[in-house]
Design a protein around this motif. Structure first.
Motif, PDB file in Angstrom:
ATOM      1  N   GLU A 159       1.010  -1.050   0.100  1.00 12.76           N
ATOM      2  CA  GLU A 159       0.087  -0.039   0.113  1.00 12.76           C
ATOM      3  C   GLU A 159       1.186   1.414   0.105  1.00 12.76           C
ATOM      4  O   GLU A 159       0.124   2.165  -0.373  1.00 12.76           O
ATOM      5  N   ALA A 160       1.884   1.290   0.597  1.00 14.17           N
ATOM      6  CA  ALA A 160       3.040   2.216   0.417  1.00 14.17           C
ATOM      7  C   ALA A 160       3.669   2.771  -0.747  1.00 14.17           C
ATOM      8  O   ALA A 160       3.513   3.835  -0.996  1.00 14.17           O
ATOM      9  N   ARG A 161       3.902   1.801  -1.420  1.00 14.58           N
ATOM     10  CA  ARG A 161       4.534   1.563  -2.699  1.00 14.58           C
ATOM     11  C   ARG A 161       3.469   2.155  -3.688  1.00 14.58           C
ATOM     12  O   ARG A 161       3.364   3.392  -4.322  1.00 14.58           O
ATOM     13  N   ALA A 162       2.052   2.145  -3.486  1.00 13.75           N
ATOM     14  CA  ALA A 162       0.958   2.485  -4.169  1.00 13.75           C
ATOM     15  C   ALA A 162       0.263   3.909  -3.702  1.00 13.75           C
ATOM     16  O   ALA A 162       1.120   4.288  -5.297  1.00 13.75           O
ATOM     17  N   ILE A 163       0.847   4.448  -2.596  1.00 15.77           N
ATOM     18  CA  ILE A 163       0.511   5.619  -2.153  1.00 15.77           C
ATOM     19  C   ILE A 163       1.566   6.588  -3.052  1.00 15.77           C
ATOM     20  O   ILE A 163       1.664   7.527  -3.565  1.00 15.77           O
ATOM     21  N   GLN A 164       2.659   5.820  -2.936  1.00 16.61           N
ATOM     22  CA  GLN A 164       4.184   7.276  -2.971  1.00 16.61           C
ATOM     23  C   GLN A 164       3.811   6.888  -4.837  1.00 16.61           C
ATOM     24  O   GLN A 164       4.155   7.892  -5.292  1.00 16.61           O
ATOM     25  N   ALA A 165       3.578   5.863  -5.317  1.00 15.26           N
ATOM     26  CA  ALA A 165       3.369   6.050  -7.375  1.00 15.26           C
ATOM     27  C   ALA A 165       2.149   6.832  -7.395  1.00 15.26           C
ATOM     28  O   ALA A 165       2.656   7.786  -8.272  1.00 15.26           O
ATOM     29  N   PHE A 166       0.952   7.159  -6.665  1.00 18.47           N
ATOM     30  CA  PHE A 166      -0.080   8.313  -6.995  1.00 18.47           C
ATOM     31  C   PHE A 166       0.095   9.766  -6.789  1.00 18.47           C
ATOM     32  O   PHE A 166       0.567  10.074  -7.439  1.00 18.47           O
ATOM     33  N   ALA A 167       1.196   9.372  -5.288  1.00 22.91           N
ATOM     34  CA  ALA A 167       1.828  10.860  -5.307  1.00 22.91           C
ATOM     35  C   ALA A 167       2.601  11.253  -5.796  1.00 22.91           C
ATOM     36  O   ALA A 167       2.845  12.592  -6.527  1.00 22.91           O
ATOM     37  N   LEU A 168       3.885  10.322  -6.438  1.00 22.02           N
ATOM     38  CA  LEU A 168       4.204  10.921  -7.542  1.00 22.02           C
ATOM     39  C   LEU A 168       3.742  11.743  -8.879  1.00 22.02           C
ATOM     40  O   LEU A 168       3.590  12.518 -10.059  1.00 22.02           O
ATOM     41  N   ALA A 169       2.792  10.390  -9.122  1.00 21.11           N
ATOM     42  CA  ALA A 169       2.081  10.872 -10.372  1.00 21.11           C
ATOM     43  C   ALA A 169       1.380  11.988 -10.718  1.00 21.11           C
ATOM     44  O   ALA A 169       1.237  13.208 -11.284  1.00 21.11           O
ATOM     45  N   HIS A 170       0.941  12.704  -9.394  1.00 21.16           N
ATOM     46  CA  HIS A 170      -0.045  13.432  -9.277  1.00 21.16           C
ATOM     47  C   HIS A 170       0.701  14.930  -8.477  1.00 21.16           C
ATOM     48  O   HIS A 170      -0.072  15.859  -8.200  1.00 21.16           O
ATOM     49  N   GLY A 171       1.321  15.203  -8.238  1.00 16.00           N
ATOM     50  CA  GLY A 171       2.547  15.716  -7.572  1.00 16.00           C
ATOM     51  C   GLY A 171       2.511  15.748  -6.088  1.00 16.00           C
ATOM     52  O   GLY A 171       2.789  17.577  -5.908  1.00 16.00           O
ATOM     53  N   LEU A 172       2.493  15.256  -5.668  1.00 15.13           N
ATOM     54  CA  LEU A 172       1.688  15.447  -4.362  1.00 15.13           C
ATOM     55  C   LEU A 172       3.571  15.102  -3.607  1.00 15.13           C
ATOM     56  O   LEU A 172       3.984  14.210  -3.639  1.00 15.13           O
ATOM     57  N   PRO A 173       3.997  16.043  -2.872  1.00  8.94           N
ATOM     58  CA  PRO A 173       5.073  15.154  -2.367  1.00  8.94           C
ATOM     59  C   PRO A 173       4.856  14.088  -1.234  1.00  8.94           C
ATOM     60  O   PRO A 173       4.295  15.069  -0.360  1.00  8.94           O
ATOM     61  N   VAL A 174       5.931  13.499  -0.931  1.00 11.90           N
ATOM     62  CA  VAL A 174       5.884  12.206   0.241  1.00 11.90           C
ATOM     63  C   VAL A 174       6.871  12.292   0.880  1.00 11.90           C
ATOM     64  O   VAL A 174       7.999  12.408   0.561  1.00 11.90           O
ATOM     65  N   TRP A 175       6.963  11.416   2.046  1.00 15.59           N
ATOM     66  CA  TRP A 175       8.058  11.774   3.435  1.00 15.59           C
ATOM     67  C   TRP A 175       7.462  10.563   4.175  1.00 15.59           C
ATOM     68  O   TRP A 175       6.287  10.171   4.375  1.00 15.59           O
ATOM     69  N   CYS A 176       8.573  10.184   4.985  1.00 17.42           N
ATOM     70  CA  CYS A 176       8.381   9.194   5.714  1.00 17.42           C
ATOM     71  C   CYS A 176       8.210   9.327   6.827  1.00 17.42           C
ATOM     72  O   CYS A 176       8.970   9.778   7.238  1.00 17.42           O
ATOM     73  N   GLY A 177       7.631   9.231   7.460  1.00 14.01           N
ATOM     74  CA  GLY A 177       7.554   8.997   8.920  1.00 14.01           C
ATOM     75  C   GLY A 177       7.796   8.240   9.943  1.00 14.01           C
ATOM     76  O   GLY A 177       7.630   7.035   9.212  1.00 14.01           O
ATOM     77  N   GLY A 178       7.895   8.477  11.234  1.00 11.85           N
ATOM     78  CA  GLY A 178       8.502   7.478  12.004  1.00 11.85           C
ATOM     79  C   GLY A 178       7.591   7.828  12.980  1.00 11.85           C
ATOM     80  O   GLY A 178       6.571   8.018  13.862  1.00 11.85           O
ATOM     81  N   MET A 179       7.513   6.197  13.544  1.00 11.64           N
ATOM     82  CA  MET A 179       6.644   6.020  15.640  1.00 11.64           C
ATOM     83  C   MET A 179       7.455   5.243  16.501  1.00 11.64           C
ATOM     84  O   MET A 179       6.774   4.854  16.775  1.00 11.64           O
ATOM     85  N   ILE A 180       8.094   6.436  16.379  1.00 19.50           N
ATOM     86  CA  ILE A 180       9.341   5.978  17.517  1.00 19.50           C
ATOM     87  C   ILE A 180       9.745   4.832  17.923  1.00 19.50           C
ATOM     88  O   ILE A 180       9.889   3.788  18.012  1.00 19.50           O
ATOM     89  N   GLU A 181      10.554   4.047  16.752  1.00 17.58           N
ATOM     90  CA  GLU A 181      11.031   2.925  16.113  1.00 17.58           C
ATOM     91  C   GLU A 181      12.422   2.220  16.952  1.00 17.58           C
ATOM     92  O   GLU A 181      12.979   2.989  16.328  1.00 17.58           O
ATOM     93  N   ALA A 182      12.674   1.014  17.282  1.00 19.50           N
ATOM     94  CA  ALA A 182      13.353   0.720  17.105  1.00 19.50           C
ATOM     95  C   ALA A 182      14.462  -0.070  15.759  1.00 19.50           C
ATOM     96  O   ALA A 182      13.954   0.775  15.024  1.00 19.50           O
ATOM     97  N   GLY A 183      15.519  -0.202  15.909  1.00 15.41           N
ATOM     98  CA  GLY A 183      15.941  -0.578  14.785  1.00 15.41           C
ATOM     99  C   GLY A 183      15.817  -1.303  13.576  1.00 15.41           C
ATOM    100  O   GLY A 183      15.740  -0.209  12.853  1.00 15.41           O
ATOM    101  N   ILE A 184      14.623  -2.120  13.887  1.00 19.30           N
ATOM    102  CA  ILE A 184      13.881  -2.579  12.721  1.00 19.30           C
ATOM    103  C   ILE A 184      13.022  -1.563  12.255  1.00 19.30           C
ATOM    104  O   ILE A 184      13.468  -2.013  10.839  1.00 19.30           O
TER     105      ILE A 184
END
Ligand code: OSB
Ligand code: MG
Length: 377
Positions: free
Chosen positions: A275-300
Motif C-alpha cells: 500500500e505504501a508503494r501504491a500511495i507513493q506512486a499515486f503521489a508522484l504521478a499527481h505532484g504530491l511530495p511524500v516523506w517517511c514518518g516515524g513511530m519511535i521505532e527501534a532499529g528494525i
C-alpha cells in the motif's frame, strides 16, 4: 520468487526511551514493541517491527490488539493462502478489516526474508532509487519554551534538514513564534496529531501562515478529509496528512478534495509496503511530495523506514533519525547514524541491511509466541 513460509515468531520487548516523547495525545516514557520474525522452510529469516503503540491514541491499534490479530487471524490467513511472495501478503490479508499496523509488521518481516533469500538489499528489492536519504527530526512537546529552543538548537547543530515540532491547543502559535524568532531560516513544520477542530480553531490555525512553515501536519481528526479541504482553502501553509491517509483510496480522495498538498507515509499506518508503494506512486504521478514518518521505532522499524525512504517520491526529509536520539542502545548493529549533513547512508548488505542483536532482544523480551504457517496445507 517462490517463498515457503514455515513459521512466524512474535516477541514483545520493552525499551525505555532516553527522554519522554510527548504529543497532543500523550506522553511516552518507554516503548512496548512487537517484533516479528518470519522463517522459511530452509531456516532463513526476516524481521519486522509492528509500530502499534501502547495505547489506542494515535489510532485504534495497540501492541495487544496487534498481537492478537497476528496470532489469531494474520498467521492463519497467510497459511491458508499459501503465500509465495512478499507482494502477495497484503492481498492475502484483505479479509481482515483495518488492523494495518499488525499486518504491516508481518508483511515487513516477509519482505526482509525475501530480500535476504534473493541476496539483495531490501531497498533495491522494493525498487528504491536513492543511496542516501535526508533526515528531519520530530521534537515532542517540551516543558518550557526554553527547553524547546534548546532542543531545536541541538538538532540543527547535528545537521538535521528539517525541524518539526509537536503542537496542541495552548502550546502552538507562541512556540512557533519563539522558534521562528530564534531560527529565522530553519526549515520548520508543525504536527498537531489531530488536536484541533475546524469549528473553533480555524482562526488560530490561520495565524500559523505568518511563520513560513513547510507544512502543518494533521491538524484535524483522521476522518475529516472534507474539513481539511476547507481549512486548506483558507490557509497558505501546505497541509500534510498523516493519520488520515491509511490507503491508496483515501490518498486519492484527499487529493481530489484538496485536503492536503503533502503526504506522510508510514508503513504501519497504511498496512505495509504494497500500500505504501501504491500511495507513493499515486503521489508522484499527481505532484504530491511524500516523506517517511516515524513511530519511535527501534532499529528494525527504523531500517524498514530507511528502505521505504529510497523510493522515488520521497523528496522531503522524513522523520527517520539516528537511533541515539531515542535509545541508549538499539537492537541493531550498527545503530542508525546520521551524517553532519543530515543524511543516512542506505546500507548495502542484504535485507534490511543491519545486523539484529539477538542477545539484546532476548534480554529485553517480556513475551513470546510462535505460530506455524504450514499445518493447514
Ligand atoms: O505523528 O508523526 C507522528 C510518534 C508517535 C506517533 C505519531 C507520531 C510520532 C512522531 C515521532 O512524530 C517521529 C519519530 O519516530 O521520530
Ligand atoms: Mg504525525
Amino acid at each position: 520468487m517462490n517463498l515457503r513460509l514455515e513459521r512466524i515468531e512474535l516477541r514483545e520487548i520493552e525499551l525505555p526511551l532516553k527522554w519522554p516523547f510527548e504529543t497532543s495525545f500523550g506522553r511516552t516514557t518507554r516503548r512496548r514493541i512487537l517484533l516479528v520474525k518470519a522463517f522459511d522452510r530452509d531456516g532463513a529469516c526476516g524481521y519486522g517491527e509492528c509500530v502499534a503503540g501502547e495505547n489506542p491514541f494515535y489510532n485504534h491499534e495497540t501492541i495487544d490488539t496487534a498481537w492478537l490479530m497476528t496470532t489469531q487471524y494474520i498467521a492463519p490467513l497467510l497459511a491458508a493462502a499459501g503465500v509465495e511472495s512478499a507482494s502477495q501478503v497484503s492481498r492475502a490479508l484483505d479479509l481482515i478489516r483495518e488492523n494495518r499496523m499488525a499486518k504491516a509488521g508481518v508483511e515487513a518481516a516477509v519482505w526482509d526474508l525475501e530480500a535476504k533469500i534473493a541476496q539483495v538489499p531490501l531497498w533495491q528489492h522494493i525498487e528504491g532509487t536513492r543511496e542516501e536519504i535526508t533526515c528531519g527530526v520530530s521534537i515532542g512537546i517540551q516543558d518550557s519554551t526554553a527547553a524547546l529552543l534548546d532542543k531545536v538548537s541541538r538538532e540543527i547543530e547535528s545537521g538535521y534538514r528539517r525541524i518539526k515540532i509537536k503542537i496542541k491547543p495552548g502550546k502552538d502559535v507562541q512556540l512557533v513564534e519563539a522558534v521562528r524568532a530564534r531560527f529565522p531560516a530553519v526549515t520548520l513544520s508543525v504536527d498537531a496529531n489531530s488536536a484541533y477542530r475546524i469549528e473553533t480553531d480555524a482562526p488560530l490555525l490561520k495565524r500559523l501562515d505568518d511563520y513560513n512553515l513547510l507544512m502543518i501536519e494533521q491538524p484535524l481528526a483522521p476522518g475529516d478529509l472534507v474539513d481539511h479541504a476547507k481549512l486548506q482553502r483558507e490557509m497558505q501553509t501546505p497541509i500534510c496528512l498523516d493519520e488520515s491517509i491509511v490507503s491508496l483510496t483515501n490518498a486519492r480522495h484527499a487529493h481530489e478534495l484538496g485536503a492536503c498538498q503533502i503526504i506522510n507515509i508510514k508503513l504501519g499506518r497504511v498496512g505495509g509496503y504494497s500500500e505504501a508503494r501504491a500511495i507513493q506512486a499515486f503521489a508522484l504521478a499527481h505532484g504530491l511530495p511524500v516523506w517517511c514518518g516515524g513511530m519511535i521505532e527501534a532499529g528494525i522499524g527504523r531500517a524498514h523506514n530507511i528502505a521505504l525512504s529510497t523510493l522515488p517520491g520521497f523528496t522531503l526529509p522524513g522523520d527517520v533519525s539516528a537511533s541515539e536520539r531515542y535509545w541508549e542502545e538499539d537492537i541493531i548493529e550498527p545503530p542508525v547514524t546520521v551524517s553532519c549533513k543530515g543524511t543516512i547512508k542506505v546500507p548495502t548488505s542484504h535485507g534490511i541491511g543491519y545486523e539484529v542483536n539477538e542477545a539484546r532482544i532476548e534480554a529485553l523480551t517480556v513475551r513470546r509466541e510462535t505460530v506455524r504457517l504450514t499445518s493447514s496445507r
